[in-house]
Design a protein around this motif. Structure first.
Motif, PDB file in Angstrom:
ATOM      1  N   THR A 191     -68.016  -8.514  96.758  1.00  0.00           N
ATOM      2  CA  THR A 191     -67.016  -8.185  95.710  1.00  0.00           C
ATOM      3  C   THR A 191     -66.445  -6.708  95.648  1.00  0.00           C
ATOM      4  O   THR A 191     -65.201  -6.555  95.670  1.00  0.00           O
ATOM      5  CB  THR A 191     -67.572  -8.597  94.177  1.00  0.00           C
ATOM      6  N   SER A 192     -67.369  -5.833  95.843  1.00  0.00           N
ATOM      7  CA  SER A 192     -66.991  -4.343  95.671  1.00  0.00           C
ATOM      8  C   SER A 192     -65.814  -4.235  96.882  1.00  0.00           C
ATOM      9  O   SER A 192     -65.239  -2.952  96.789  1.00  0.00           O
ATOM     10  CB  SER A 192     -68.042  -3.383  95.616  1.00  0.00           C
ATOM     11  N   SER A 230     -63.406  -5.744  97.786  1.00  0.00           N
ATOM     12  CA  SER A 230     -62.113  -6.089  97.257  1.00  0.00           C
ATOM     13  C   SER A 230     -61.308  -5.184  96.652  1.00  0.00           C
ATOM     14  O   SER A 230     -59.915  -5.167  96.753  1.00  0.00           O
ATOM     15  CB  SER A 230     -61.990  -7.555  96.334  1.00  0.00           C
ATOM     16  N   GLU A 231     -62.071  -3.930  96.399  1.00  0.00           N
ATOM     17  CA  GLU A 231     -61.275  -3.006  95.449  1.00  0.00           C
ATOM     18  C   GLU A 231     -60.815  -1.783  96.722  1.00  0.00           C
ATOM     19  O   GLU A 231     -60.336  -0.746  96.371  1.00  0.00           O
ATOM     20  CB  GLU A 231     -62.364  -2.043  94.843  1.00  0.00           C
ATOM     21  N   ARG A 274     -65.093   1.421  99.065  1.00  0.00           N
ATOM     22  CA  ARG A 274     -66.018   1.182  98.137  1.00  0.00           C
ATOM     23  C   ARG A 274     -66.275   2.521  97.373  1.00  0.00           C
ATOM     24  O   ARG A 274     -66.766   3.231  98.068  1.00  0.00           O
ATOM     25  CB  ARG A 274     -67.128   0.598  98.741  1.00  0.00           C
TER      26      ARG A 274
END
Ligand SMILES: C[S@@+](CC[C@H](N)C(=O)[O-])C[C@H]1O[C@@H](n2cnc3c(N)ncnc32)[C@H](O)[C@@H]1O
Length: 243
Positions: free
Chosen positions: A155-156, A158-159, A162
């Protein structure tokens, strides 16, 4: 074979990957390579098979260090073309084959390596059984994979770059789809315990477990070194077939 076996044949993916590998302080060169080569140690007179060899960069090092033979196994035809360029004029070879269907005669090999490729393979048990079969007694296997704390949850990522690393669903092993190198990819998450059991249940003697702890001298940038101290990116397992 995983549904993403031709992931590296997507032209944009390959372009991103090669650009990523040219970046200063890229994790493969700053973290994975030094530890892998340290674990590989003396290669003189060894017959080596490299599963998911990519551009077969390891062949240049291995043959220079005195390895007797090098054979790469690679599923992507684009990567295979690059590997053929690397191997031109050397005794090294590359086979266009998936890790899952790779077979070799028993007790022909001294070292099986697989660097950052087994995350793309769903069922590792038969792969380890084949590795065990092809190794001579006393032969070694060295693998590097994305660390389970990384593969548990993407998930992280997708930012973009990281700043936090979320570890979640850790004990739920299996497929993880995520965006990587501009396309969706499926990787397979295994816990540390599963890797350990896979190796020992096959009959290997475990000789080393490493977690890509960064060394300052391998980084150009202090900031990047500090960043890599935050979380392990890669897991390494080295093991030996009993004599
Ligand atoms: C991240 S790259 C690493 C390449 C190389 N081992 C290195 O460390 O530079 C992963 C490589 O594994 C290959 N690969 C992935 N799944 C594979 C499979 N099931 N069989 C054979 N090769 C595979 C990919 O095509 C790609 O070349």
């Amino acid at each position: 074979m995983s549904e993403d076996k031709e992931f590296y044949d997507i032209p944009e993916v390959l372009e991103y990957y090669l650009a990523h590998r040219r970046r200063p302080d890229n994790p493969n060169d700053a973290l994975e390579r030094p530890i892998f080569l340290e674990l590989a140690g003396n290669l003189i007179n060894l017959d080596i098979v490299d599963l998911g060899c990519g551009n077969a960069e390891f062949s240049s090092y291995a043959l220079l260090q005195g390895a007797r033979s090098y054979e790469g196994i690679e599923a992507s035809s684009s990567m295979l073309d690059i590997a053929c360029q690397t191997l031109a004029g050397t005794s090294g070879k590359v086979r266009h084959q998936s890790i899952e269907t790779w077979r070799t005669k028993a007790e022909q090999v001294d070292l099986v390596s697989s660097r950052l490729a087994l995350n793309y393979v769903e069922n590792l048990k038969p792969v380890f059984q084949e590795i065990y079969k092809v190794l001579r007694p006393g032969g070694r296997v060295i693998i590097s994979v994305e660390h389970p704390v990384i593969t548990s949850n993407f998930t992280s990522l997708s930012e973009g770059r990281r700043n936090t690393w979320l570890v979640d669903n850790y004990f739920n092993s299996g497929a993880r789809k995520h965006m990587w190198l501009g396309s969706e990819v499926t990787k397979y998450h295994h816990t540390l315990e599963e890797y350990f059991n896979l190796v020992t249940d096959t009959g290997f003697e475990l000789t080393s477990v490493r977690e890509s702890c960064p060394q300052r001298e391998n980084f150009l940038s202090e900031a990047e070194y500090e960043r890599r101290l935050r979380i392990p990116l890669f897991l390494f397992i080295a093991a030996r077939k009993p004599k």
